[in-house]
Design a protein around this motif. Structure first.
Motif, PDB file in Angstrom:
ATOM      1  N   CYS A  38       0.826  -1.207   0.000  1.00  0.00           N
ATOM      2  CA  CYS A  38       0.000   0.000   0.000  1.00  0.00           C
ATOM      3  C   CYS A  38       0.863   1.261   0.000  1.00  0.00           C
ATOM      4  O   CYS A  38       0.526   2.246  -0.680  1.00  0.00           O
ATOM      5  CB  CYS A  38      -0.920  -0.011   1.228  1.00  0.00           C
ATOM      6  SG  CYS A  38      -2.234  -1.239   1.142  1.00  0.00           S
ATOM      7  N   ARG A  77       2.090   1.878  -3.553  1.00  0.00           N
ATOM      8  CA  ARG A  77       1.031   2.443  -4.403  1.00  0.00           C
ATOM      9  C   ARG A  77       0.732   3.895  -4.024  1.00  0.00           C
ATOM     10  O   ARG A  77       0.443   4.728  -4.884  1.00  0.00           O
ATOM     11  CB  ARG A  77      -0.235   1.599  -4.280  1.00  0.00           C
ATOM     12  CG  ARG A  77      -0.149   0.215  -4.889  1.00  0.00           C
ATOM     13  CD  ARG A  77      -0.041   0.289  -6.408  1.00  0.00           C
ATOM     14  NE  ARG A  77       1.336   0.447  -6.873  1.00  0.00           N
ATOM     15  CZ  ARG A  77       1.682   0.835  -8.074  1.00  0.00           C
ATOM     16  NH1 ARG A  77       0.763   1.160  -8.962  1.00  0.00           N
ATOM     17  NH2 ARG A  77       2.943   0.936  -8.424  1.00  0.00           N
ATOM     18  N   TYR A  78       0.810   4.180  -2.732  1.00  0.00           N
ATOM     19  CA  TYR A  78       0.594   5.559  -2.266  1.00  0.00           C
ATOM     20  C   TYR A  78       1.633   6.501  -2.864  1.00  0.00           C
ATOM     21  O   TYR A  78       1.303   7.582  -3.366  1.00  0.00           O
ATOM     22  CB  TYR A  78       0.643   5.580  -0.741  1.00  0.00           C
ATOM     23  CG  TYR A  78       0.855   6.952  -0.143  1.00  0.00           C
ATOM     24  CD1 TYR A  78      -0.213   7.841  -0.007  1.00  0.00           C
ATOM     25  CD2 TYR A  78       2.118   7.352   0.290  1.00  0.00           C
ATOM     26  CE1 TYR A  78      -0.015   9.105   0.550  1.00  0.00           C
ATOM     27  CE2 TYR A  78       2.319   8.610   0.845  1.00  0.00           C
ATOM     28  CZ  TYR A  78       1.253   9.479   0.967  1.00  0.00           C
ATOM     29  OH  TYR A  78       1.456  10.723   1.513  1.00  0.00           O
ATOM     30  N   ILE A 105      -2.507   1.971   6.228  1.00  0.00           N
ATOM     31  CA  ILE A 105      -3.189   1.568   4.993  1.00  0.00           C
ATOM     32  C   ILE A 105      -4.412   2.443   4.743  1.00  0.00           C
ATOM     33  O   ILE A 105      -4.686   2.854   3.604  1.00  0.00           O
ATOM     34  CB  ILE A 105      -3.567   0.083   5.064  1.00  0.00           C
ATOM     35  CG1 ILE A 105      -2.299  -0.777   5.003  1.00  0.00           C
ATOM     36  CG2 ILE A 105      -4.500  -0.304   3.918  1.00  0.00           C
ATOM     37  CD1 ILE A 105      -2.531  -2.238   5.273  1.00  0.00           C
ATOM     38  N   CYS A 116      -3.245   5.704   3.403  1.00  0.00           N
ATOM     39  CA  CYS A 116      -2.892   5.582   1.983  1.00  0.00           C
ATOM     40  C   CYS A 116      -4.144   5.554   1.120  1.00  0.00           C
ATOM     41  O   CYS A 116      -4.201   6.190   0.055  1.00  0.00           O
ATOM     42  CB  CYS A 116      -2.064   4.318   1.757  1.00  0.00           C
ATOM     43  SG  CYS A 116      -0.431   4.324   2.537  1.00  0.00           S
ATOM     44  N   CYS A 117      -5.161   4.824   1.580  1.00  0.00           N
ATOM     45  CA  CYS A 117      -6.401   4.706   0.812  1.00  0.00           C
ATOM     46  C   CYS A 117      -7.092   6.059   0.676  1.00  0.00           C
ATOM     47  O   CYS A 117      -7.511   6.457  -0.422  1.00  0.00           O
ATOM     48  CB  CYS A 117      -7.337   3.708   1.495  1.00  0.00           C
ATOM     49  SG  CYS A 117      -8.853   3.338   0.577  1.00  0.00           S
ATOM     50  N   ILE A 166      -5.464  -0.787  -2.857  1.00  0.00           N
ATOM     51  CA  ILE A 166      -5.340  -0.426  -1.444  1.00  0.00           C
ATOM     52  C   ILE A 166      -6.646  -0.694  -0.707  1.00  0.00           C
ATOM     53  O   ILE A 166      -6.647  -1.160   0.437  1.00  0.00           O
ATOM     54  CB  ILE A 166      -4.934   1.055  -1.308  1.00  0.00           C
ATOM     55  CG1 ILE A 166      -3.545   1.269  -1.926  1.00  0.00           C
ATOM     56  CG2 ILE A 166      -4.914   1.489   0.153  1.00  0.00           C
ATOM     57  CD1 ILE A 166      -3.100   2.718  -1.938  1.00  0.00           C
TER      58      ILE A 166
END
Length: 311
Positions: A138, A141-142, A204, A207-208, A241
């Protein structure tokens, strides 16, 4: 399953059921093995892991090996993404869990204390690693969505070094977790583990939310065809995520139930066994989310192949 279950194994492996007065001396799920329902559930869980999930994990490792061979035969090919590397290590970790489950179940069938102990310790290796590899994925990807310039720099040698150091630290924590459980016998480090999962869930979720904010507020330079491609990339990152956050939340509840059962003294044994079985079931999706997302990115899932090709 926890390392604290290895305490007093000679008594728990005895065919006679463990009395309720002594149940506080052992991890409760061993007491549940005296019931037919729990015995069937553990056996089914091991069967699914070994017959279905183990070949699935081997397939992913084989695909990774093929990609590694192609990269070395054709140096100009794109380097393996950080997400794929995390997935390969996650799969290796899950294989430890498969063999730990098999050893534990087989040892219980033949009444072998050594196999049961081995299975418990091997299975415990996966607990912190599953959560941390999800968290690293995550975070990667963030960075790719929220801080693309920093991410592009981290794709070079420096980023690979940071990724490899992170992976080594996760594996060290996995094996250190086994030793920590041994130190806590006959109890288990419940608070430490749930705290780790709680911190990872917060990371997480951050990040989402951050990726969702960037997705709904496109940058000024994202116009025309470039805007569409960037939006698709952000959407894939957000879906990844979000999926990880959901399964980790289920895992947090499931593992919390597993580790906290021995503390629930107000419930009867049958109710506790039912809660334990539910907790174990809730941890299964977290073992599958990264491999399934990996196959989706590679276009190997028939139900998602068309969408992957269109991206």
């Amino acid at each position: 399953m926890s390392v604290s279950s290895s305490s007093s194994l000679n008594t728990t492996l005895d065919p006679a059921p463990v009395s309720s007065s002594n149940s506080t001396d052992y991890l409760f799920y061993l007491t549940c093995l005296d019931s037919f329902a729990s015995h069937v559930i553990y056996t089914t869980y091991t069967f699914i892991n070994f017959i279905f999930l183990f070949p699935f994990y081997i397939l992913i490792l084989y695909m990774g090996f093929q990609q590694w061979r192609h990269q070395h035969s054709v140096p100009a090919r794109t380097a393996t993404s950080h997400s794929d590397i995390f997935t390969y290590h996650m799969v290796l970790l899950e294989i430890f869990g498969v063999f730990g489950s098999v050893s534990y179940t087989f040892g219980n069938y033949i009444n072998s204390e050594h196999l049961v102990i081995l299975g418990v310790y091997v299975f415990n290796i996966i607990f912190p690693g599953q959560t941390l590899f999800h968290c690293l994925t995550c975070a990667e990807r963030y960075l790719a969505v929220v801080h693309p310039i920093i991410y592009m720099h981290l794709r070079e040698t420096r980023g690979v070094r940071i990724r490899n150091i992170s992976i080594v630290c996760v594996w060290l924590l996995c094996f250190g977790w086994v030793g920590l459980n041994a130190l806590y016998l006959p109890n288990s480090p419940t608070i430490i583990f749930l705290s780790l999962m709680g911190v990872c869930l917060i990371v997480i979720l951050f990040c989402c939310i951050s990726v969702l904010h960037v997705l709904t507020h496109p940058g000024p330079g994202e116009v025309g065809r470039n805007k569409e491609l960037v939006a698709q990339s952000k959407q894939r990152a957000f879906h990844m995520i979000r999926a990880i956050a959901v399964v980790l939340l289920l895992r947090f509840v499931g593992v919390g139930v597993c580790f906290g059962l021995e503390k629930l003294v107000t419930l009867g044994e049958e109710d506790l066994c039912w809660l334990l079985d539910t907790g174990i079931t809730l941890t299964i999706p977290s073992s599958l989310v990264l491999p399934l997302l990996f196959l989706h990115r590679k276009g190997k899932l028939a139900c998602c192949r068309r969408n992957t090709e269109s991206e």
